[in-house]
Design a protein around this motif. Structure first.
Motif, PDB file in Angstrom:
ATOM      1  N   GLU A   1      38.836  35.994  48.232  1.00  0.00           N
ATOM      2  CA  GLU A   1      39.053  35.043  49.325  1.00  0.00           C
ATOM      3  C   GLU A   1      39.083  35.760  50.672  1.00  0.00           C
ATOM      4  O   GLU A   1      38.542  35.262  51.652  1.00  0.00           O
ATOM      5  N   GLN A   2      39.683  36.947  50.716  1.00  0.00           N
ATOM      6  CA  GLN A   2      39.715  37.711  51.964  1.00  0.00           C
ATOM      7  C   GLN A   2      38.317  38.186  52.354  1.00  0.00           C
ATOM      8  O   GLN A   2      37.962  38.178  53.526  1.00  0.00           O
ATOM      9  N   MET A   3      37.513  38.587  51.375  1.00  0.00           N
ATOM     10  CA  MET A   3      36.157  39.068  51.670  1.00  0.00           C
ATOM     11  C   MET A   3      35.279  37.943  52.200  1.00  0.00           C
ATOM     12  O   MET A   3      34.490  38.145  53.121  1.00  0.00           O
ATOM     13  N   VAL A   4      35.386  36.761  51.606  1.00  0.00           N
ATOM     14  CA  VAL A   4      34.545  35.635  52.006  1.00  0.00           C
ATOM     15  C   VAL A   4      35.036  35.042  53.319  1.00  0.00           C
ATOM     16  O   VAL A   4      34.247  34.675  54.174  1.00  0.00           O
ATOM     17  N   GLY A   5      36.331  34.929  53.470  1.00  0.00           N
ATOM     18  CA  GLY A   5      36.904  34.379  54.694  1.00  0.00           C
ATOM     19  C   GLY A   5      37.360  32.943  54.526  1.00  0.00           C
ATOM     20  O   GLY A   5      36.653  32.112  53.946  1.00  0.00           O
ATOM     21  N   ASP A   6      38.539  32.671  55.021  1.00  0.00           N
ATOM     22  CA  ASP A   6      39.129  31.334  54.904  1.00  0.00           C
ATOM     23  C   ASP A   6      38.271  30.254  55.550  1.00  0.00           C
ATOM     24  O   ASP A   6      38.110  29.170  55.011  1.00  0.00           O
ATOM     25  N   ARG A   7      37.723  30.542  56.723  1.00  0.00           N
ATOM     26  CA  ARG A   7      36.951  29.525  57.437  1.00  0.00           C
ATOM     27  C   ARG A   7      35.727  29.093  56.627  1.00  0.00           C
ATOM     28  O   ARG A   7      35.439  27.911  56.489  1.00  0.00           O
ATOM     29  N   TYR A   8      35.028  30.062  56.040  1.00  0.00           N
ATOM     30  CA  TYR A   8      33.854  29.727  55.233  1.00  0.00           C
ATOM     31  C   TYR A   8      34.264  28.945  53.992  1.00  0.00           C
ATOM     32  O   TYR A   8      33.621  27.962  53.635  1.00  0.00           O
TER      33      TYR A   8
END
Length: 56
Positions: free
Chosen positions: A42-49
């Protein structure tokens, strides 16, 4: 090793066997598995995405 990779999401409560499954998969010599914990993913992909992708 050729071809496309595969993504396997393991989801379960504590002590449901997720780590044991990962250990067994990594014992295999015919395929490579890269393991990423869900919170790190989740951190790698990003919350906004993730919010855009999965908003209801």
């Amino acid at each position: 090793m050729t071809g496309k990779g595969h993504i396997i999401f393991l989801n379960g409560v504590t002590s449901s066997g997720k780590t044991s499954i990962v250990d067994a998969l990594q014992e295999r010599e015919d395929v490579f598995f890269y393991v990423v914990a869900n919170d790190l993913f989740e951190q790698m992909v990003g919350d906004r995405y993730l919010r855009q992708l999965f908003k209801q």
